[in-house]
Design a protein around this motif. Structure first.
Motif, PDB file in Angstrom:
ATOM      1  N   ARG A   1       0.800  -1.308   0.004  1.00 27.56           N
ATOM      2  CA  ARG A   1      -0.018  -0.134   0.019  1.00 27.56           C
ATOM      3  C   ARG A   1       0.884   1.299   0.173  1.00 27.56           C
ATOM      4  O   ARG A   1       0.519   2.349  -0.528  1.00 27.56           O
ATOM      5  CB  ARG A   1      -0.989  -0.008   1.256  1.00 27.56           C
ATOM      6  N   GLU A   2       1.913   1.374   0.729  1.00 27.35           N
ATOM      7  CA  GLU A   2       2.825   2.723   0.704  1.00 27.35           C
ATOM      8  C   GLU A   2       3.523   2.654  -0.627  1.00 27.35           C
ATOM      9  O   GLU A   2       3.632   3.742  -1.133  1.00 27.35           O
ATOM     10  CB  GLU A   2       3.878   2.201   1.861  1.00 27.35           C
TER      11      GLU A   2
ATOM     12  N   SER B   1       0.928   5.700  -7.345  1.00 21.54           N
ATOM     13  CA  SER B   1      -0.479   6.295  -7.970  1.00 21.54           C
ATOM     14  C   SER B   1      -0.387   7.695  -8.112  1.00 21.54           C
ATOM     15  O   SER B   1      -1.040   8.349  -9.070  1.00 21.54           O
ATOM     16  CB  SER B   1      -1.569   6.012  -6.927  1.00 21.54           C
ATOM     17  N   ASN B   2       0.751   8.375  -7.600  1.00 25.35           N
ATOM     18  CA  ASN B   2       1.052   9.818  -7.513  1.00 25.35           C
ATOM     19  C   ASN B   2       2.003  10.006  -8.568  1.00 25.35           C
ATOM     20  O   ASN B   2       2.651  11.164  -8.634  1.00 25.35           O
ATOM     21  CB  ASN B   2       1.320  10.545  -6.492  1.00 25.35           C
TER      22      ASN B   2
ATOM     23  N   GLU C   1       0.828   4.038  -3.064  1.00 23.38           N
ATOM     24  CA  GLU C   1       0.439   5.297  -2.987  1.00 23.38           C
ATOM     25  C   GLU C   1       1.470   6.498  -3.675  1.00 23.38           C
ATOM     26  O   GLU C   1       1.077   7.178  -4.251  1.00 23.38           O
ATOM     27  CB  GLU C   1       0.399   5.791  -1.382  1.00 23.38           C
ATOM     28  N   LYS C   2       2.542   5.848  -3.759  1.00 26.46           N
ATOM     29  CA  LYS C   2       3.822   6.848  -4.397  1.00 26.46           C
ATOM     30  C   LYS C   2       3.361   6.553  -5.832  1.00 26.46           C
ATOM     31  O   LYS C   2       3.589   7.640  -6.571  1.00 26.46           O
ATOM     32  CB  LYS C   2       5.079   6.395  -3.979  1.00 26.46           C
TER      33      LYS C   2
END
Length: 528
Positions: free
Chosen positions: A279-280, A286-287, A283-284
């Motif tokens: 998940r960490e 996805s951005n 998140e990166k």
């Protein structure tokens, strides 16, 4: 039309199926059916190793607790105990079959450590080629006594009077082949190919789960799909798995600006459970930020990790620079065909072992390197069960089904269409809105998914049907689980330990009522 009979039919040729065949072949006639070449499986690609308590400083209780914590306390504790207690015995059994695990000059096992393990207990064979070493050794032994029918697509199970008595297959020439046996074993692996980025072999499309569902067997926990945090990526596409053992030897996850990704995120840092790390990274990514595995601290990397090094070279990644570009990819399905410890499903005569099965051992998130252990332990349990069964009491009516001429009028989507939907809406991070969008898309094929009809499809079309079926089951199950736990993460239901509902969603064509497993506090009344 060809017809084969045997005592046991095993569908699949990964570590679980091969081990079962090896153990059964001394007492039973066994036939292995496999979708492509016998060595095309997830097992042969397994880099990380096999977890087992073989060190005097370790204890089965520690392995038990690590498995339970990684599974977010959703595991079946009795099954975990069976798994971890048999670890050392299965290592000895594998060595007896000729597997040579890596040892130091002192003759002791070279033990590695991976995510969520608090101790070094991972055995390797051939460095990061453990799965390959185990699989090839078993293939060489099994071939001596067991016929292997490769490039044979299992398209449906044969059910008579509520009992599974065989399998219908399609060969390379699109000809139907019937297999009959009092014991039919599903060992088909998971469903990683339902996603665009995956560590799974190209043949792993959820076939066994779909076959069992159409036959009316009970499936459970399908929403729990583990994403491996470190897939090698190049030009936005997965290029292979970078073993968790690399982080166990000191590699660090860093962002493109050089910051340590897991700093302050979890007490175990880079070796936190896979769902947390995935998940960490997600998140990166996805951005539109890149994440790397910094391997600069590992001396003699190419010698220690030849498989990973080869992947990097083939992908054009220069490992001498010390950075490997990574992103999460679909890796393992914790849910599947529900079984007991001996592999028995809710249908008489039908068994399931390995990733296709759901014993409850992994809970909501599998502990690293427990998959190869699962394969050999439950193959051993299955073999003992079948050997001690009196087959003379099981009369099988060997009667091939008439030529199948039923056609499906609607056009099917492409494999990549299914992957796009699953990756976009049913991936690492989920929401009710996105899950409903996916479910609406799958509903266009609801007649095909729910039908028990054997259609006149090509092998490719049968695979797509299976992908649609399993994609639907994962999506619907994810929609039912109104919580975040382990590999199932819902933004609309934040991850809080006091909110865990302990619900189990059962999926069965036979519409059996769900029941509570492990004294769960809550159980959904939704049966897919």
């Amino acid at each position: 039309m060809k017809v084969f009979t045997s005592d046991v039919i095993i569908v699949g040729s990964g570590i679980a199926g091969l081990m079962a065949a090896e153990l059964l072949s001394f007492d039973k006639n066994v036939i292995i059916i496999t979708k492509s070449d016998v060595v095309h499986s997830n097992s042969i690609m397994a880099q990380g190793g096999i977890a087992a308590v073989v060190d005097s400083e370790d204890d089965w209780r520690d392995h038990f607790l690590d498995t339970l914590r990684a599974g977010c306390y959703y595991n079946n504790e009795d099954v975990i105990e069976l798994l971890v207690k048999q670890g050392a015995e299965m290592i000895r059994k594998l060595e007896g079959l000729g597997v040579r695990f890596d040892k130091g000059k002192d003759g002791k096992y070279l033990l590695g450590q991976e995510g969520a393990h608090l101790k070094r207990r991972i055995l390797h064979a051939g460095g990061d080629a453990t799965g390959k070493e185990l699989t090839l050794k078993l293939v060489s032994r099994v071939k001596q006594n067991v016929p292997i029918h490769d490039y044979m697509d299992a398209i449906d199970l044969i059910i008579e009077n509520g009992r599974c008595i065989g399998v219908i297959c399609l060969d390379e020439n699109q000809e139907y082949v019937h297999y009959f046996a009092p014991h039919v074993v599903l060992a088909t692996g998971g469903a990683g190919q339902l996603y665009s980025v995956t560590s799974n072999n190209s043949a792993i499309t959820g076939d066994g789960m779909a076959l069992a569902y159409r036959a009316g067997a009970r499936l459970a926990d399908m929403e729990f799909v583990q994403f491996h945090p470190t897939m090698l990526v190049e030009n936005g596409k997965g290029a292979g798995l970078v073993s968790e053992a690399v982080r166990g030897e000191g590699a660090r996850l860093i962002t493109e600006d050089g910051k340590l990704l897991m700093e302050g995120k979890h007490e175990l840092g880079d070796l936190a459970p896979r769902d947390v790390v995935a998940r960490e990274i997600f998140e990166k990514v996805s951005n539109n930020q890149k994440v790397f595995l910094d391997i600069s601290s590992i001396d003699h990397f190419e010698q220690k990790f030849p498989s990973v090094s080869s992947l990097c070279i083939n992908a054009g990644v220069q490992i001498d620079k010390g950075l490997i570009p990574i992103a999460p990819g679909a890796h393992f399905v914790m849910g599947g065909v529900e079984t007991n410890m001996q592999g028995k499903t809710s249908i008489e005569g039908l068994y399931a072992i390995g990733e296709v099965a759901n014993t409850g051992v992994h809970g909501a998130n599998r502990l690293a390197s427990n998959s190869l252990l699962e394969g050999v332990v439950f193959a051993n349990e299955l073999a003992r069960e079948i050997i001690n069964t009196d087959d003379s009491l099981m009369k099988t009516n060997v009667k091939p089904i008439a030529c199948i001429d039923k056609r499906y009028s609607q056009s099917l989507p492409a494999k990549d269409d299914v992957r796009a939907i699953m990756s976009k809406y049913v991936g690492i991070v989920r929401t009710k809105e996105n899950l409903l969008k996916a479910l609406k898309w799958f509903d266009k094929y609801s007649t095909l998914i729910r039908s028990k009809q054997v259609y006149q499809f090509s092998r490719e079309e049968h695979t797509i049907r299976n992908m649609l079926t399993v994609g639907y089951l994962i999506t619907a199950s994810a929609l039912c689980r109104k919580e975040s736990r382990g590999s199932h993460y819902r933004i609309d239901y934040p991850l809080t330990s006091d909110h865990w509902l302990n619900q189990t969603v059962y999926c069965s064509m036979s519409k059996q009522e769900p029941y509570v497993r492990n004294k769960k506090d809550y159980v959904s009344n939704f049966v897919i």
